[in-house]
Design a protein around this motif. Structure first.
Motif, PDB file in Angstrom:
ATOM      1  N   ARG A 126      -9.172   4.095   1.528  1.00  0.00           N
ATOM      2  CA  ARG A 126      -9.729   3.927   2.875  1.00  0.00           C
ATOM      3  C   ARG A 126     -10.250   2.510   3.069  1.00  0.00           C
ATOM      4  O   ARG A 126     -10.036   1.890   4.114  1.00  0.00           O
ATOM      5  N   ALA A 127     -10.908   1.985   2.058  1.00  0.00           N
ATOM      6  CA  ALA A 127     -11.422   0.618   2.158  1.00  0.00           C
ATOM      7  C   ALA A 127     -10.278  -0.382   2.272  1.00  0.00           C
ATOM      8  O   ALA A 127     -10.359  -1.353   3.042  1.00  0.00           O
ATOM      9  N   THR A 128      -9.204  -0.156   1.521  1.00  0.00           N
ATOM     10  CA  THR A 128      -8.057  -1.063   1.570  1.00  0.00           C
ATOM     11  C   THR A 128      -7.390  -1.022   2.932  1.00  0.00           C
ATOM     12  O   THR A 128      -7.018  -2.072   3.488  1.00  0.00           O
ATOM     13  N   ARG A 129      -7.221   0.173   3.480  1.00  0.00           N
ATOM     14  CA  ARG A 129      -6.637   0.283   4.823  1.00  0.00           C
ATOM     15  C   ARG A 129      -7.479  -0.481   5.845  1.00  0.00           C
ATOM     16  O   ARG A 129      -6.960  -1.173   6.719  1.00  0.00           O
ATOM     17  N   LEU A 146      -6.192  -0.702  -7.089  1.00  0.00           N
ATOM     18  CA  LEU A 146      -6.310  -0.711  -5.634  1.00  0.00           C
ATOM     19  C   LEU A 146      -7.765  -0.483  -5.215  1.00  0.00           C
ATOM     20  O   LEU A 146      -8.394   0.485  -5.629  1.00  0.00           O
ATOM     21  N   GLY A 147      -8.294  -1.395  -4.402  1.00  0.00           N
ATOM     22  CA  GLY A 147      -9.644  -1.258  -3.890  1.00  0.00           C
ATOM     23  C   GLY A 147     -10.723  -1.870  -4.747  1.00  0.00           C
ATOM     24  O   GLY A 147     -11.885  -1.957  -4.313  1.00  0.00           O
ATOM     25  N   LEU A 166       0.830  -1.207   0.000  1.00  0.00           N
ATOM     26  CA  LEU A 166       0.000   0.000   0.000  1.00  0.00           C
ATOM     27  C   LEU A 166       0.864   1.256   0.000  1.00  0.00           C
ATOM     28  O   LEU A 166       0.609   2.200  -0.761  1.00  0.00           O
ATOM     29  N   PHE A 167       1.902   1.286   0.836  1.00  0.00           N
ATOM     30  CA  PHE A 167       2.779   2.461   0.882  1.00  0.00           C
ATOM     31  C   PHE A 167       3.460   2.692  -0.458  1.00  0.00           C
ATOM     32  O   PHE A 167       3.609   3.830  -0.909  1.00  0.00           O
ATOM     33  N   ALA A 168       3.892   1.614  -1.099  1.00  0.00           N
ATOM     34  CA  ALA A 168       4.551   1.752  -2.399  1.00  0.00           C
ATOM     35  C   ALA A 168       3.591   2.340  -3.426  1.00  0.00           C
ATOM     36  O   ALA A 168       3.952   3.254  -4.185  1.00  0.00           O
ATOM     37  N   LEU A 211     -10.845  -8.208  -2.020  1.00  0.00           N
ATOM     38  CA  LEU A 211     -10.521  -6.799  -2.281  1.00  0.00           C
ATOM     39  C   LEU A 211      -9.102  -6.705  -2.815  1.00  0.00           C
ATOM     40  O   LEU A 211      -8.154  -7.187  -2.177  1.00  0.00           O
ATOM     41  N   TYR A 212      -8.953  -6.092  -3.987  1.00  0.00           N
ATOM     42  CA  TYR A 212      -7.667  -6.075  -4.677  1.00  0.00           C
ATOM     43  C   TYR A 212      -6.720  -5.087  -4.007  1.00  0.00           C
ATOM     44  O   TYR A 212      -7.058  -3.930  -3.756  1.00  0.00           O
TER      45      TYR A 212
END
Length: 359
Positions: free
Chosen positions: A238-241, A304-305, A221-223, A322-323
Motif C-alpha cells: 500500500r505504501a509503495t502504491r 518492496l516497501g 510492482l505488478f511483476a 522507498l525501495y
C-alpha cells in the motif's frame, strides 16, 4: 512539526489521480542514465514544515562520496508470472491475479493476450504483459480518444487494423489496443528483455519522461505481486502504491503533500505519507525514521516497501527513499527536481542501509 492529514483514502485519491498529467520538474535523466548531484552535503532532510518551500540551500551539492545515487540505470521490470494459454486457463490465471494487482479482470486478460499474440508474432521481442499493464496504468488519465493504452491515431492506424481472433478491432477494446501497443513496442526488432531495449522501446512509444517512469514503476510492482500475490494487501505494498502515485510532484523542503498546502514532498515527508496511507506511523525526518526501524542486514537486498537511507548513522542520516525492487527506489531528491525513480545504491554513495517499517 506538521504531519500529513490522517485521511489515507482522501489523500491517495487526490494525490494519485493527477499523476498522469503532471510534468516532471528538472528531471535529471535522459534515456535512463545521466548523472546529477541531488543530495545536499550537510543534509537535505531539514525540520518539517507544511508551508512554502525554504529558500535555495547554501550547502555545496556533491556527487558520489557525499551523496546518494544520482542515476536511474537502465532497467527492465523483473520477470513476471507467465499467463496461461487457452481461453479458460487464461481466465483462471487472470481471475487469481486481477484482485491482488488491483486491475480489472478484462484489462488483465487483454494485457496477457497482448503478450501471447506478440510471443507468436515476434518471439524475439520478449514483451511481457506487465509492460502493457504499466502502460495501461500510466495512460489511465490520458485522452480517452487513445483508448485504454493511450494510443495515438497514427499508432492505431498502423498497428491495430488486424487483430487475431477479433473481427472488428477497436481502439477502445483493451484486447485490440494491447496487441496494437505491443506491436508498436516491438517495432524494428526491439528486444524488451533487457534494460536498454526496454527503455528505448517505451521511449519510442511515448516521448514523456514521466510516462516512462510511471510505466517502469507500475510494471515492476505488478511483476513483484504476480510472483507473490499474498503481498498485495500488505502495508508495504500500500505504501509503495501511494508513493508511485506521487511521481512527478515537485520536491518541497518540509513538504507533506498537496492536502497540507504544499505542492509536493521532501524525502521523509514522502515516506511518512506513504506509510500513513498504509496505516503505519513513522517519525517525520530521515534520521528519526532510520533510528526507529528494524534494520535489514547489509548483505541482503531490501524488499518492496523497505526504506533506504543515506548518511552516517553515528552523526546524521540526511536522506531516505522507498525501495521498489529490482535495485530501484522511489525518491524525492532535492529542490528543483521531481519525485522520481532512481537506482538505490551506486558505487561511492553514502548508503547507510535499509529499515523495514513492517515485517
Amino acid at each position: 512539526m506538521t504531519t500529513p492529514e490522517n485521511s489515507p483514502q482522501k489523500a491517495h485519491g487526490s494525490w494519485a489521480r493527477g499523476a498522469a498529467t503532471r510534468g516532471l520538474v528538472a528531471l535529471p535523466l535522459v534515456a535512463g542514465l545521466v548523472t546529477a548531484g541531488w543530495l545536499l552535503a550537510g543534509g537535505n532532510d531539514r525540520p518539517a514544515v507544511a508551508t512554502a518551500p525554504a529558500p535555495a540551500a547554501t550547502e555545496t551539492s556533491t556527487i558520489g562520496g557525499g551523496a546518494g545515487p544520482s542515476v536511474l540505470e537502465v532497467s527492465a521490470p523483473v520477470k513476471a508470472e507467465e499467463p496461461a494459454q487457452g481461453a479458460k486457463p487464461l481466465e483462471t490465471w487472470a481471475t487469481g491475479l486481477a484482485g491482488p494487482l488491483g486491475l480489472p479482470l478484462e484489462s488483465l486478460i487483454g494485457y496477457a493476450n497482448g503478450e501471447l499474440t506478440l510471443r507468436a508474432e515476434q518471439p524475439n521481442c520478449h514483451l511481457s504483459w506487465v509492460t502493457l499493464a504499466g502502460i495501461g496504468q500510466a495512460s489511465a488519465g490520458a485522452d480517452k480518444a487513445g483508448g485504454p493504452m493511450g494510443l495515438t491515431q497514427a499508432q492505431w492506424k498502423r498497428w491495430g487494423q488486424s487483430i487475431p481472433g477479433i473481427a472488428k478491432p477497436a481502439i477502445t477494446d483493451v484486447n485490440s489496443a494491447s496487441v496494437a501497443a505491443g506491436r508498436a513496442l516491438c517495432n524494428g526488432g526491439a528486444d524488451l528483455g533487457g534494460g536498454k531495449g526496454w527503455w528505448t522501446a517505451v521511449e519510442k512509444f511515448r516521448d514523456s519522461e514521466l510516462f516512462r517512469q510511471q510505466v517502469l514503476g507500475n510494471a515492476q510492482l505488478f511483476a513483484t505481486l504476480s510472483l507473490d500475490p499474498a503481498k498485495a494487501s500488505s502495508p508495504s505494498t500500500r505504501a509503495t502504491r501511494f508513493a508511485l502515485g506521487q511521481l512527478g510532484l515537485p520536491y518541497v523542503w518540509g513538504g507533506n503533500g498537496p492536502d497540507t498546502g504544499a505542492a509536493g514532498f521532501d524525502c521523509s515527508g514522502l515516506t511518512k505519507a506513504s506509510y500513513d496511507d498504509a496505516g503505519v506511523g513513522l517519525p517525520r525526518t530521515a534520521d528519526t525514521q532510520y533510528h526507529s526501524l528494524p534494520k535489514v542486514p547489509l548483505n541482503e537486498e531490501p524488499k518492496l516497501g523497505d526504506l533506504v537511507f543515506y548518511g552516517n548513522p553515528a552523526t546524521k542520516i540526511h536522506h531516505v527513499g522507498l525501495y521498489l525492487g529490482n535495485g530501484l527506489m522511489i525518491n524525492a531528491p532535492t529542490e528543483g527536481q521531481a519525485i522520481q525513480i532512481h537506482t538505490y545504491h551506486s558505487k561511492g554513495d553514502d548508503y547507510a542501509g535499509a529499515g523495514r517499517p513492517v515485517s
